[in-house]
Write an enzyme that holds these catalytic residues in place. Structure first.
Site, PDB file in Angstrom:
ATOM      1  N   CYS A 117       0.841  -1.196   0.000  1.00 33.71           N
ATOM      2  CA  CYS A 117       0.000   0.000   0.000  1.00 33.71           C
ATOM      3  C   CYS A 117       0.881   1.251   0.000  1.00 33.71           C
ATOM      4  O   CYS A 117       1.395   1.661   1.043  1.00 33.71           O
ATOM      5  CB  CYS A 117      -0.933   0.018   1.206  1.00 33.71           C
ATOM      6  SG  CYS A 117      -2.019   1.475   1.203  1.00 33.71           S
ATOM      7  N   CYS A 147      -0.210   4.187   2.325  1.00 33.25           N
ATOM      8  CA  CYS A 147       0.108   3.943   3.740  1.00 33.25           C
ATOM      9  C   CYS A 147       1.613   4.030   3.989  1.00 33.25           C
ATOM     10  O   CYS A 147       2.038   4.581   5.000  1.00 33.25           O
ATOM     11  CB  CYS A 147      -0.437   2.592   4.188  1.00 33.25           C
ATOM     12  SG  CYS A 147      -2.249   2.536   4.254  1.00 33.25           S
TER      13      CYS A 147
END
Length: 173
Positions: A131, A134
């Site tokens: 991700c 993130c």
């Protein structure tokens, strides 16, 4: 079973993974809370029960109950956040990025340990889960707390090695 024993069970074609896991276990640069917290959070983040059990056996004696729970919580909340925020990042409709997530993630604000260590655990699991949004978010917080790129790279390395060990073990055993 310890992580060393888990590592020893990897097949010969994964010798590099064995050596890398041994290097991580012997690493003294992160300090115990960070090292064992990273190993535990990444094991839980892998979703592979045999490596989770090995990491629990290896790490819990070296971590306070608060740190062990924070490592587990980082894996749990990143399992949710990495899917959601990867969707937001990859969607061509940028409207999703402007909408509230409507996901509970209170543990991020109150992890029970120093925020910087929790952010490091979360970054490593986010790297495992791919991700980018993130990763960028956690890396930014870590850099604001003067965490060096060498420590951040070490966290990503732990995620990479634990993920590889879990993948190889799951398909070889």
């Amino acid at each position: 079973m310890s992580l060393k024993e888990f590592s020893d069970a990897l097949p010969d074609y994964a010798k590099d993974i064995r050596l890398n896991l041994g290097s991580l276990l012997g690493d003294q640069t992160l300090g115990d809370q960070r090292k064992y917290g990273l190993l535990l959070s990444c094991a839980h983040g892998s979703g592979y029960k045999p490596i989770v059990d090995a990491a629990e056996a290896e790490c819990v004696p070296h971590l306070s109950e608060e740190a062990a729970n924070a490592a587990r919580a980082a894996a749990a909340v990143m399992a949710m956040n990495n899917v959601y925020y990867r969707f937001v990042h990859l969607s061509s409709n940028k409207e999703y990025g402007q909408m509230p997530a409507k996901l509970r993630m209170n543990v991020i604000g109150s992890p029970g340990i120093e925020k910087v260590d929790f952010e490091l655990f979360s970054l490593a699991v986010s790297a495992m889960n791919g991700c980018g949004l993130c990763i960028d978010s956690h890396e930014k917080v870590l850099r604001q707390h003067n965490i060096g790129t060498d420590i951040i790279q070490s966290a990503a390395r732990v995620g990479a090695v634990i993920k590889a060990a879990a993948t190889v073990h799951a398909t070889a055993v």
